[in-house]
Design an enzyme around this catalytic site. Structure first.
Site, PDB file in Angstrom:
ATOM      1  CB  SER A   1      -3.954   3.696  -1.760  1.00  0.00           C
ATOM      2  OG  SER A   1      -3.176   2.747  -1.085  1.00  0.00           O
TER       3      SER A   1
HETATM    4  N1  SAH Z   1      -1.304   2.984   2.934  1.00  0.00           N
HETATM    5  C1  SAH Z   1      -0.368   3.316   1.896  1.00  0.00           C
HETATM    6  C2  SAH Z   1      -0.422   2.361   0.722  1.00  0.00           C
HETATM    7  C3  SAH Z   1       0.666   1.453   0.880  1.00  0.00           C
HETATM    8  S1  SAH Z   1       1.114   0.317  -0.361  1.00  0.00           S
HETATM    9  C4  SAH Z   1      -0.472   4.731   1.439  1.00  0.00           C
HETATM   10  O1  SAH Z   1      -1.369   5.448   1.870  1.00  0.00           O
HETATM   11  O2  SAH Z   1       0.407   5.178   0.693  1.00  0.00           O
HETATM   12  C5  SAH Z   1       1.397  -1.041   0.743  1.00  0.00           C
HETATM   13  C6  SAH Z   1       2.577  -0.912   1.667  1.00  0.00           C
HETATM   14  O3  SAH Z   1       2.565  -2.073   2.509  1.00  0.00           O
HETATM   15  C7  SAH Z   1       3.929  -0.927   0.957  1.00  0.00           C
HETATM   16  O4  SAH Z   1       4.667   0.202   1.319  1.00  0.00           O
HETATM   17  C8  SAH Z   1       4.583  -2.213   1.446  1.00  0.00           C
HETATM   18  O5  SAH Z   1       5.994  -2.113   1.611  1.00  0.00           O
HETATM   19  C9  SAH Z   1       3.889  -2.428   2.785  1.00  0.00           C
HETATM   20  N2  SAH Z   1       3.903  -3.809   3.289  1.00  0.00           N
HETATM   21  C10 SAH Z   1       3.741  -4.973   2.618  1.00  0.00           C
HETATM   22  N3  SAH Z   1       3.814  -6.021   3.471  1.00  0.00           N
HETATM   23  C11 SAH Z   1       4.006  -5.500   4.723  1.00  0.00           C
HETATM   24  C12 SAH Z   1       4.167  -6.069   6.023  1.00  0.00           C
HETATM   25  N4  SAH Z   1       4.153  -7.391   6.231  1.00  0.00           N
HETATM   26  N5  SAH Z   1       4.360  -5.240   7.066  1.00  0.00           N
HETATM   27  C13 SAH Z   1       4.397  -3.885   6.899  1.00  0.00           C
HETATM   28  N6  SAH Z   1       4.268  -3.289   5.684  1.00  0.00           N
HETATM   29  C14 SAH Z   1       4.063  -4.084   4.606  1.00  0.00           C
END
Ligand code: SAH
Length: 233
Positions: free
Chosen positions: A68
């Site tokens: 992010s």
């Molecule tokens: N917090 C992260 C940003 C992540 S992007 C950072 O600091 O880099 C969002 C993430 O959520 C992705 O890796 C995606 O695979 C995950 N995601 C999406 N749906 C999800 C779910 N139901 N359970 C767990 N992870 C999920």
């Protein structure tokens, strides 16, 4: 604040990024700004994109997912109003960057990522940094993490169409939950749920853009995926 390895590298670029892309954009909480200056963001980027880690934008981390933007990490962290005593649940570990920032500001962080490869990578990066108060699991964060609930704070870092009910059930009282929610499937808004004395108050805290939350149950369920239980790494 804890000194993390790798912190001397790109120090000036990181200080500039925090001032220009986070503080000037409206994040003011000093502890949050300090945590953003303390986490070596480049360690969470792909090696080939390391030099772009302080450009202030989101970065691809493979599997169609992203690390992010620093502003949104700062903003959501600020909305969580951490004092250092909280247990936090993060849905969507991704690169692990947000978890690292939370790890510096909270007591314990439990983070769940649906893609096992990303969960493993984040887990390795976080332990290389010596952040021993962060536990990562691979699984569907829709279900939260019953074993460690209730959580004083919950942060969802993928765009959902509604806040998963199990996560609301696992929020402590008092507690704060922050999530990007898109009611129409397009525009996402940060929603803050503040729970106090049995009453939930919701406020809107601005627009945002996250990759989609893909669950095994609920309104964001992907019927093609099987249910997977969370497994600690
Ligand atoms: N917090 C992260 C940003 C992540 S992007 C950072 O600091 O880099 C969002 C993430 O959520 C992705 O890796 C995606 O695979 C995950 N995601 C999406 N749906 C999800 C779910 N139901 N359970 C767990 N992870 C999920």
């Amino acid at each position: 604040m804890k000194r993390l390895p790798g912190i001397e590298q790109f120090k000036n670029a990181r200080t500039r990024m925090v001032a220009r892309d986070v503080e000037e954009a409206g994040v003011t909480e000093p502890q949050v700004l300090e945590a953003l200056r303390a986490v070596p963001r480049h360690a969470f980027a792909d090696k080939a994109l390391e030099f772009q880690a302080y450009g202030g934008h989101a970065l691809p981390i493979g599997h169609g997912q992203t690390l992010s933007q620093p502003y949104i990490v700062g903003r959501m962290t600020e909305l969580l109003a951490l004092t250092g005593e909280e247990t936090v649940f993060e849905a969507g570990t991704g690169s692990g960057y947000q978890a690292a920032v939370l790890g510096l500001l909270a007591k314990t962080v439990y983070s769940v990522e649906r893609l096992p490869e990303l969960a493993r990578r984040a887990n390795r990066l976080l332990s290389d940094l010596g952040l021993a108060n962060i536990l990562v699991a691979a699984g569907d964060a829709y279900h939260g993490w019953d074993r460690y609930a209730p959580f004083d704070r919950i942060i969802i870092t993928a765009g959902c169409s509604a806040i998963p009910k199990p996560l609301l059930d696992q929020l402590a009282d008092p507690g704060i939950l922050v999530a990007p929610v898109s009611a129409d499937g397009e525009k996402q808004e940060l929603i803050v749920v503040r729970r106090s004395a049995g009453v939930d108050t919701r406020i809107r805290a601005g627009e945002c853009r996250f990759v989609p939350f893909i669950a095994t149950e609920g309104p964001d369920a992907d019927p093609e995926r099987e249910s997977r239980a969370s497994t600690s790494l």
